[in-house]
Design an enzyme around this catalytic site. Structure first.
Site, PDB file in Angstrom:
ATOM      1  N   ARG A   1     -51.469 -25.146  18.439  1.00 55.07           N
ATOM      2  CA  ARG A   1     -52.563 -25.744  17.785  1.00 55.07           C
ATOM      3  C   ARG A   1     -53.966 -25.649  18.500  1.00 55.07           C
ATOM      4  O   ARG A   1     -55.004 -25.208  18.167  1.00 55.07           O
ATOM      5  CB  ARG A   1     -52.377 -27.081  17.297  1.00 55.07           C
ATOM      6  CG  ARG A   1     -51.427 -27.020  16.168  1.00 55.07           C
ATOM      7  CD  ARG A   1     -51.189 -28.557  15.681  1.00 55.07           C
ATOM      8  NE  ARG A   1     -50.471 -28.542  14.248  1.00 55.07           N
ATOM      9  CZ  ARG A   1     -49.772 -29.696  13.999  1.00 55.07           C
ATOM     10  NH1 ARG A   1     -49.553 -30.866  14.780  1.00 55.07           N
ATOM     11  NH2 ARG A   1     -49.482 -29.545  12.725  1.00 55.07           N
TER      12      ARG A   1
ATOM     13  N   HIS B   1     -46.615 -26.366  10.969  1.00 55.06           N
ATOM     14  CA  HIS B   1     -46.118 -27.561  10.697  1.00 55.06           C
ATOM     15  C   HIS B   1     -44.828 -27.533  11.321  1.00 55.06           C
ATOM     16  O   HIS B   1     -44.179 -26.512  11.514  1.00 55.06           O
ATOM     17  CB  HIS B   1     -45.667 -27.678   9.187  1.00 55.06           C
ATOM     18  CG  HIS B   1     -44.748 -28.800   8.734  1.00 55.06           C
ATOM     19  ND1 HIS B   1     -45.258 -29.720   8.633  1.00 55.06           N
ATOM     20  CD2 HIS B   1     -43.486 -28.833   8.625  1.00 55.06           C
ATOM     21  CE1 HIS B   1     -44.227 -30.706   8.427  1.00 55.06           C
ATOM     22  NE2 HIS B   1     -42.966 -29.981   8.462  1.00 55.06           N
TER      23      HIS B   1
ATOM     24  N   GLU C   1     -36.272 -31.156   5.018  1.00 54.41           N
ATOM     25  CA  GLU C   1     -37.365 -29.929   5.008  1.00 54.41           C
ATOM     26  C   GLU C   1     -36.468 -28.868   4.975  1.00 54.41           C
ATOM     27  O   GLU C   1     -37.099 -27.956   4.125  1.00 54.41           O
ATOM     28  CB  GLU C   1     -38.331 -30.173   5.964  1.00 54.41           C
ATOM     29  CG  GLU C   1     -39.310 -31.593   6.026  1.00 54.41           C
ATOM     30  CD  GLU C   1     -40.399 -31.679   7.090  1.00 54.41           C
ATOM     31  OE1 GLU C   1     -40.442 -30.793   8.067  1.00 54.41           O
ATOM     32  OE2 GLU C   1     -41.184 -32.580   7.047  1.00 54.41           O
TER      33      GLU C   1
ATOM     34  N   LYS D   1     -49.032 -21.891   8.714  1.00 54.14           N
ATOM     35  CA  LYS D   1     -49.851 -22.340   7.577  1.00 54.14           C
ATOM     36  C   LYS D   1     -50.949 -21.117   7.126  1.00 54.14           C
ATOM     37  O   LYS D   1     -51.054 -20.317   7.754  1.00 54.14           O
ATOM     38  CB  LYS D   1     -50.575 -23.591   7.983  1.00 54.14           C
ATOM     39  CG  LYS D   1     -49.604 -24.735   8.113  1.00 54.14           C
ATOM     40  CD  LYS D   1     -50.292 -25.987   8.435  1.00 54.14           C
ATOM     41  CE  LYS D   1     -49.554 -27.478   8.614  1.00 54.14           C
ATOM     42  NZ  LYS D   1     -50.266 -28.487   8.698  1.00 54.14           N
TER      43      LYS D   1
ATOM     44  N   ARG E   1     -42.412 -29.809  18.454  1.00 54.60           N
ATOM     45  CA  ARG E   1     -43.559 -30.636  18.463  1.00 54.60           C
ATOM     46  C   ARG E   1     -44.534 -30.355  19.590  1.00 54.60           C
ATOM     47  O   ARG E   1     -45.580 -30.350  19.400  1.00 54.60           O
ATOM     48  CB  ARG E   1     -43.008 -32.020  18.122  1.00 54.60           C
ATOM     49  CG  ARG E   1     -42.423 -32.543  17.086  1.00 54.60           C
ATOM     50  CD  ARG E   1     -43.177 -32.248  15.646  1.00 54.60           C
ATOM     51  NE  ARG E   1     -44.281 -33.058  15.848  1.00 54.60           N
ATOM     52  CZ  ARG E   1     -45.112 -33.632  14.706  1.00 54.60           C
ATOM     53  NH1 ARG E   1     -45.115 -32.769  13.529  1.00 54.60           N
ATOM     54  NH2 ARG E   1     -46.093 -34.248  14.756  1.00 54.60           N
TER      55      ARG E   1
ATOM     56  N   THR F   1     -51.823 -32.957  16.080  1.00 53.12           N
ATOM     57  CA  THR F   1     -52.271 -32.685  14.976  1.00 53.12           C
ATOM     58  C   THR F   1     -53.737 -32.291  14.880  1.00 53.12           C
ATOM     59  O   THR F   1     -53.960 -31.180  14.322  1.00 53.12           O
ATOM     60  CB  THR F   1     -52.227 -34.058  13.934  1.00 53.12           C
ATOM     61  OG1 THR F   1     -50.742 -34.547  13.970  1.00 53.12           O
ATOM     62  CG2 THR F   1     -52.461 -33.511  12.601  1.00 53.12           C
TER      63      THR F   1
ATOM     64  N   ASN G   1     -54.559 -26.529  10.769  1.00 48.46           N
ATOM     65  CA  ASN G   1     -53.984 -26.532  12.063  1.00 48.46           C
ATOM     66  C   ASN G   1     -52.918 -25.686  12.234  1.00 48.46           C
ATOM     67  O   ASN G   1     -51.990 -25.813  13.426  1.00 48.46           O
ATOM     68  CB  ASN G   1     -53.604 -27.883  12.447  1.00 48.46           C
ATOM     69  CG  ASN G   1     -52.701 -28.632  11.587  1.00 48.46           C
ATOM     70  OD1 ASN G   1     -52.023 -27.868  10.681  1.00 48.46           O
ATOM     71  ND2 ASN G   1     -52.531 -29.958  11.770  1.00 48.46           N
TER      72      ASN G   1
ATOM     73  N   PHE H   1     -56.874 -37.611   2.851  1.00 55.08           N
ATOM     74  CA  PHE H   1     -56.944 -36.242   2.908  1.00 55.08           C
ATOM     75  C   PHE H   1     -55.722 -35.348   1.874  1.00 55.08           C
ATOM     76  O   PHE H   1     -55.719 -34.154   2.276  1.00 55.08           O
ATOM     77  CB  PHE H   1     -56.584 -35.682   4.472  1.00 55.08           C
ATOM     78  CG  PHE H   1     -55.427 -36.316   5.024  1.00 55.08           C
ATOM     79  CD1 PHE H   1     -54.193 -35.570   4.870  1.00 55.08           C
ATOM     80  CD2 PHE H   1     -55.421 -37.444   5.810  1.00 55.08           C
ATOM     81  CE1 PHE H   1     -53.180 -36.073   5.578  1.00 55.08           C
ATOM     82  CE2 PHE H   1     -54.234 -37.723   6.533  1.00 55.08           C
ATOM     83  CZ  PHE H   1     -53.452 -37.144   6.411  1.00 55.08           C
TER      84      PHE H   1
ATOM     85  N   TYR I   1     -45.308 -32.818   0.782  1.00 50.84           N
ATOM     86  CA  TYR I   1     -46.162 -33.803   1.682  1.00 50.84           C
ATOM     87  C   TYR I   1     -46.274 -35.034   0.968  1.00 50.84           C
ATOM     88  O   TYR I   1     -47.252 -35.851   1.096  1.00 50.84           O
ATOM     89  CB  TYR I   1     -47.567 -33.181   1.857  1.00 50.84           C
ATOM     90  CG  TYR I   1     -47.595 -32.300   2.961  1.00 50.84           C
ATOM     91  CD1 TYR I   1     -47.341 -32.750   4.310  1.00 50.84           C
ATOM     92  CD2 TYR I   1     -48.078 -30.896   2.841  1.00 50.84           C
ATOM     93  CE1 TYR I   1     -47.458 -31.619   5.463  1.00 50.84           C
ATOM     94  CE2 TYR I   1     -48.058 -30.150   3.811  1.00 50.84           C
ATOM     95  CZ  TYR I   1     -47.735 -30.590   5.373  1.00 50.84           C
ATOM     96  OH  TYR I   1     -47.663 -29.731   6.312  1.00 50.84           O
TER      97      TYR I   1
HETATM   98  P1  GDP Z   1     -48.098 -33.196  11.551  1.00 46.80           P
HETATM   99  O1  GDP Z   1     -46.965 -33.647  11.738  1.00 46.80           O
HETATM  100  O2  GDP Z   1     -48.744 -32.996  12.905  1.00 46.80           O
HETATM  101  O3  GDP Z   1     -48.493 -32.089  10.824  1.00 46.80           O
HETATM  102  O4  GDP Z   1     -49.264 -34.320  11.053  1.00 46.80           O
HETATM  103  P2  GDP Z   1     -49.027 -35.190   9.758  1.00 46.80           P
HETATM  104  O5  GDP Z   1     -47.454 -35.322   9.324  1.00 46.80           O
HETATM  105  O6  GDP Z   1     -49.628 -36.574  10.258  1.00 46.80           O
HETATM  106  O7  GDP Z   1     -50.068 -34.619   8.457  1.00 46.80           O
HETATM  107  C1  GDP Z   1     -49.432 -33.510   7.866  1.00 46.80           C
HETATM  108  C2  GDP Z   1     -50.910 -32.522   7.803  1.00 46.80           C
HETATM  109  O8  GDP Z   1     -51.858 -32.969   7.090  1.00 46.80           O
HETATM  110  C3  GDP Z   1     -51.462 -31.963   9.173  1.00 46.80           C
HETATM  111  O9  GDP Z   1     -50.772 -31.221   9.765  1.00 46.80           O
HETATM  112  C4  GDP Z   1     -52.820 -31.758   8.804  1.00 46.80           C
HETATM  113  O10 GDP Z   1     -52.657 -30.477   8.031  1.00 46.80           O
HETATM  114  C5  GDP Z   1     -53.337 -32.580   7.580  1.00 46.80           C
HETATM  115  N1  GDP Z   1     -53.916 -33.854   8.326  1.00 46.80           N
HETATM  116  C6  GDP Z   1     -53.269 -34.944   9.020  1.00 46.80           C
HETATM  117  N2  GDP Z   1     -54.096 -35.812   9.247  1.00 46.80           N
HETATM  118  C7  GDP Z   1     -55.299 -35.534   8.670  1.00 46.80           C
HETATM  119  C8  GDP Z   1     -56.657 -35.996   8.757  1.00 46.80           C
HETATM  120  O11 GDP Z   1     -56.866 -37.213   9.299  1.00 46.80           O
HETATM  121  N3  GDP Z   1     -57.464 -35.414   8.054  1.00 46.80           N
HETATM  122  C9  GDP Z   1     -57.200 -34.311   7.342  1.00 46.80           C
HETATM  123  N4  GDP Z   1     -58.235 -33.501   6.898  1.00 46.80           N
HETATM  124  N5  GDP Z   1     -56.101 -33.533   7.279  1.00 46.80           N
HETATM  125  C10 GDP Z   1     -55.098 -34.367   8.153  1.00 46.80           C
END
Ligand code: GDP
Length: 140
Positions: free
Chosen positions: A104, A117, A128, A11, A87, A93, A114, A59, A51
């Site tokens: 991370r 992805h 994807e 990212k 993962r 996350t 973070n 967010f 997304y």
């Molecule tokens: P991942 O699969 O671990 O990447 O997590 P998710 O699919 O839940 O979220 C996608 C992306 O959105 C994350 O990698 C973060 O960049 C962002 N994100 C997820 N949860 C949060 C949150 O609670 N707050 C904020 N600000 N960003 C978030």
């Protein structure tokens, strides 16, 4: 278990800090082989589409802003059980909750920025990978 492919994205927070090579070394060390890779600058529309499952989350706009704030490196990783292996290698996350030694935990700045992805299921990995790569780019 079987050989799988998963989508990974390095990212903008990580590309800005020139971490592509160290993250790729981390992936390789963990048994994940990069079989396709390219550097892109996403449009807002592409980030929002990628997304879209998070469209209703508070967010979402911050996430789309961030994902278009700099270059990303999209890549296809291949390994035995690649989806869950990646993962684990990525970590949680929220970097504060990420396992020590995960990407991370080592490099992420905060829950949004973070660093990486990774697809969360084999079905999403297929969707994807097809989002970013044509069949002819996956030649290995
Ligand atoms: P991942 O699969 O671990 O990447 O997590 P998710 O699919 O839940 O979220 C996608 C992306 O959105 C994350 O990698 C973060 O960049 C962002 N994100 C997820 N949860 C949060 C949150 O609670 N707050 C904020 N600000 N960003 C978030």
């Amino acid at each position: 278990m079987s050989i799988q492919r998963t989508l990974s994205i390095i990212k903008p927070d990580a590309t800005r800090r020139n971490l592509t090579r160290v993250i790729n070394e981390h992936l390789k060390r963990s048994g994940l082989k990069v079989v396709a890779q390219k550097r892109l600058l996403l449009t807002k529309a592409q980030a929002a589409k990628f997304y879209e499952v998070h469209a209703e989350r508070p967010f979402f706009s911050e996430l789309c802003e961030y994902m278009t704030s700099g270059q990303v490196v999209v890549q296809v990783l291949q390994a035995e059980d690649a989806v869950s292996l990646n993962r684990k290698v990525m970590g949680a996350t929220n970097p504060e909750e990420a396992e020590a030694g995960s990407i991370r935990a080592e490099y992420a700045l905060n829950i949004t920025e973070n660093s990486v992805h990774g697809s969360d299921s084999l079905e999403n990995a297929r969707i994807e990978i097809a989002f970013f790569f044509a069949e002819f780019e996956l030649v290995v």
